[in-house]
Design a protein around this motif. Structure first.
Motif, PDB file in Angstrom:
ATOM      1  N   ILE A 188       0.858  -1.182   0.000  1.00  0.00           N
ATOM      2  CA  ILE A 188       0.000   0.000   0.000  1.00  0.00           C
ATOM      3  C   ILE A 188       0.893   1.231   0.000  1.00  0.00           C
ATOM      4  CG2 ILE A 188      -1.969  -1.117   1.127  1.00  0.00           C
ATOM      5  CD1 ILE A 188      -1.029   0.145   3.752  1.00  0.00           C
ATOM      6  N   ASN A 189       0.329   2.338  -0.412  1.00  0.00           N
ATOM      7  CA  ASN A 189       1.028   3.622  -0.398  1.00  0.00           C
ATOM      8  C   ASN A 189       2.339   3.600  -1.184  1.00  0.00           C
ATOM      9  OD1 ASN A 189      -0.983   4.742   1.227  1.00  0.00           O
ATOM     10  ND2 ASN A 189       0.048   4.066   3.099  1.00  0.00           N
ATOM     11  N   LEU A 190       2.272   3.123  -2.404  1.00  0.00           N
ATOM     12  CA  LEU A 190       3.459   3.189  -3.249  1.00  0.00           C
ATOM     13  C   LEU A 190       3.789   4.648  -3.526  1.00  0.00           C
ATOM     14  CD1 LEU A 190       2.774   0.350  -5.834  1.00  0.00           C
ATOM     15  CD2 LEU A 190       4.416   0.338  -3.967  1.00  0.00           C
ATOM     16  N   PRO A 191       5.058   4.970  -3.652  1.00  0.00           N
ATOM     17  CA  PRO A 191       5.421   6.370  -3.909  1.00  0.00           C
ATOM     18  C   PRO A 191       4.997   6.805  -5.308  1.00  0.00           C
ATOM     19  CG  PRO A 191       7.334   4.957  -4.131  1.00  0.00           C
ATOM     20  CD  PRO A 191       6.223   4.086  -3.626  1.00  0.00           C
TER      21      PRO A 191
END
Length: 148
Positions: free
Chosen positions: A117-120
Motif C-alpha cells: 500500500i502507499n506506493l510512492p
C-alpha cells in the motif's frame, strides 16, 4: 538428451517460436531443463550444471546468453538478489520472494501473505513498471531466544 522428439519437446519448440526465438538445439535443450520441473528459480551456474549432467554440450556463456534471451522474450523473470547473485524464475507472474541467505536460494511468497500500500509517486515522466519485494531470511542461531 533427445531434442524435439516427444510432446514436451514440441511444447518447448512452440513456446520458443511464440516468443519470437528460433528453436536452436541448445535453446530447446536448455528450455527442456528449465521447464520440465515446474515453476522454479535457478542460477545460470545451476542450469549449466544440470546441462552437463544431462549431456547437453553447452558453455556457461551460452547458458547466460540464453537465459537473458529468454528473459527479454518474457519466458523468464530475472530476480537480482545481490550484485553477483541473479536467479531466473520460470514463473513470470507478478510475485515476491524470500531469499534464504544461508542457503543461497529463493522461494515465492504466497500472494495472500503480502500486500503493498502507499506506493510512492514515480518521478515525473515515468511510471511504475513493476514492484518486487525480496525478504531476506536466515536461520536462527542456537542461542537465539524468540520473544513470545
Amino acid at each position: 538428451m533427445s531434442i524435439a522428439h516427444n510432446a514436451q519437446d514440441h511444447d518447448v519448440v512452440s513456446k520458443l517460436r511464440d516468443a519470437g526465438l528460433r528453436p536452436t538445439r541448445q535453446r530447446v535443450a536448455l528450455a527442456e531443463l528449465l521447464y520440465s520441473k515446474g515453476n522454479r528459480h535457478i542460477s545460470a551456474e545451476g542450469l549449466h550444471e544440470e546441462a552437463i549432467l544431462a549431456s547437453v554440450p553447452v558453455s556457461l556463456a551460452t547458458v547466460y546468453n540464453t537465459l537473458h534471451q529468454f528473459t527479454e522474450a518474457g519466458l523468464l523473470r530475472e530476480v537480482a538478489v545481490e550484485g553477483t547473485k541473479t536467479y531466473f524464475d520460470t514463473n513470470t507472474t507478478e510475485h515476491h520472494h524470500f531469499y534464504f541467505e544461508d542457503e543461497n536460494r529463493i522461494v515465492d511468497i504466497p500472494d495472500s501473505d503480502l500486500s503493498l500500500i502507499n506506493l510512492p509517486t514515480p518521478p515525473e515522466g515515468t511510471e511504475i513498471s513493476r514492484v518486487e519485494v525480496i525478504v531476506r531470511v536466515k536461520k536462527l542461531g542456537e542461542n537465539t531466544v524468540l520473544a513470545v
